[in-house]
Design a protein around this motif. Structure first.
Motif, PDB file in Angstrom:
ATOM      1  N   MET A   1       0.769  -1.064   0.080  1.00 29.91           N
ATOM      2  CA  MET A   1       0.120  -0.099   0.004  1.00 29.91           C
ATOM      3  C   MET A   1       0.824   1.276   0.008  1.00 29.91           C
ATOM      4  N   HIS A   2       1.942   1.063   0.747  1.00 32.17           N
ATOM      5  CA  HIS A   2       2.837   2.452   0.916  1.00 32.17           C
ATOM      6  C   HIS A   2       3.554   2.609  -0.409  1.00 32.17           C
ATOM      7  N   GLN A   3       3.998   1.761  -1.241  1.00 34.56           N
ATOM      8  CA  GLN A   3       4.580   1.687  -2.575  1.00 34.56           C
ATOM      9  C   GLN A   3       3.844   2.644  -3.520  1.00 34.56           C
ATOM     10  N   ASN A   4       2.486   2.770  -3.366  1.00 37.23           N
ATOM     11  CA  ASN A   4       1.669   3.559  -4.251  1.00 37.23           C
ATOM     12  C   ASN A   4       1.525   5.179  -3.754  1.00 37.23           C
ATOM     13  N   LEU A   5       2.054   5.253  -2.621  1.00 34.52           N
ATOM     14  CA  LEU A   5       2.220   6.967  -2.206  1.00 34.52           C
ATOM     15  C   LEU A   5       3.697   7.282  -2.583  1.00 34.52           C
ATOM     16  N   LYS A   8       9.382   9.191  -5.665  1.00 36.18           N
ATOM     17  CA  LYS A   8      10.937   9.116  -5.894  1.00 36.18           C
ATOM     18  C   LYS A   8      11.536   8.774  -4.570  1.00 36.18           C
ATOM     19  N   ILE A   9      12.461   8.051  -4.826  1.00 33.07           N
ATOM     20  CA  ILE A   9      13.516   7.708  -3.634  1.00 33.07           C
ATOM     21  C   ILE A   9      15.031   7.921  -3.858  1.00 33.07           C
ATOM     22  N   LEU A  15      21.703  10.224   3.971  1.00 31.49           N
ATOM     23  CA  LEU A  15      20.330  10.545   4.037  1.00 31.49           C
ATOM     24  C   LEU A  15      19.519   9.990   2.892  1.00 31.49           C
ATOM     25  N   LEU A  16      18.688   9.167   3.533  1.00 35.01           N
ATOM     26  CA  LEU A  16      17.399   8.923   2.766  1.00 35.01           C
ATOM     27  C   LEU A  16      16.243   9.563   2.436  1.00 35.01           C
ATOM     28  N   LYS A  61      14.485  11.187   5.625  1.00 37.86           N
ATOM     29  CA  LYS A  61      13.525  12.319   5.437  1.00 37.86           C
ATOM     30  C   LYS A  61      12.232  11.996   4.438  1.00 37.86           C
ATOM     31  N   ILE A  62      11.073  12.190   4.837  1.00 37.66           N
ATOM     32  CA  ILE A  62      10.072  11.908   3.880  1.00 37.66           C
ATOM     33  C   ILE A  62       9.194  13.383   3.482  1.00 37.66           C
ATOM     34  N   LEU A  63       9.401  13.775   2.427  1.00 33.19           N
ATOM     35  CA  LEU A  63       8.980  15.129   1.790  1.00 33.19           C
ATOM     36  C   LEU A  63       7.763  14.852   0.900  1.00 33.19           C
ATOM     37  N   THR A  64       7.237  15.981   0.600  1.00 29.82           N
ATOM     38  CA  THR A  64       6.236  15.445  -0.844  1.00 29.82           C
ATOM     39  C   THR A  64       6.570  16.327  -1.988  1.00 29.82           C
ATOM     40  N   ASP A  65       6.335  15.797  -3.112  1.00 34.99           N
ATOM     41  CA  ASP A  65       6.935  16.371  -4.495  1.00 34.99           C
ATOM     42  C   ASP A  65       6.405  17.643  -4.474  1.00 34.99           C
TER      43      ASP A  65
END
Length: 115
Positions: A1-5, A8-9, A15-16, A61-65
């Motif tokens: 489910m998370h892969q659809n969200l 890019k990685i 830092l990931l 770190k998690i960011l939005t496009d």
């Protein structure tokens, strides 16, 4: 489910960075439990594949496009073309409007007039 969200990685130094497609994806992946599970999965993968780049990751770190933009090297506008003409041509137009247009073009090429 998370892969659809995820859109890019990529890894930058240690830092990931995970870019999500929307704010909903950001909220979903930014939970503490989800972050911890992602870190555990990365450690498991890094232990089994010792030559991978994931072995060096210390932070996530998690960011939005929408909020993330790659830094540009220079803010200057670059010329997209190289002017090969020196503005030295014979203007043989009989029409006054065309004659004046060519003279304006000559001034722009020589740099004495700005567009």
């Amino acid at each position: 489910m998370h892969q659809n969200l995820i859109s890019k990685i990529f890894i930058k130094k240690q830092l990931l960075i995970i870019l999500t497609k929307s704010n909903v994806g950001y909220q979903e992946l930014n939970h503490d439990n989800t972050k911890k599970s992602i870190k555990k999965l990365i450690k498991i993968y890094a232990n089994t594949n010792s030559l991978s780049d994931f072995d060096q990751i210390n932070e996530l770190k998690i960011l939005t496009d929408r909020n993330f933009k790659l830094p540009t090297k220079s803010a200057k506008k670059k010329k997209f073309f190289l002017e090969l003409s020196k503005g030295e041509f014979k203007n043989t137009c009989k029409n006054e409007l065309l004659y004046q247009d060519f003279e304006d073009l000559r001034a722009v090429i020589k740099g004495t007039k700005v567009c």
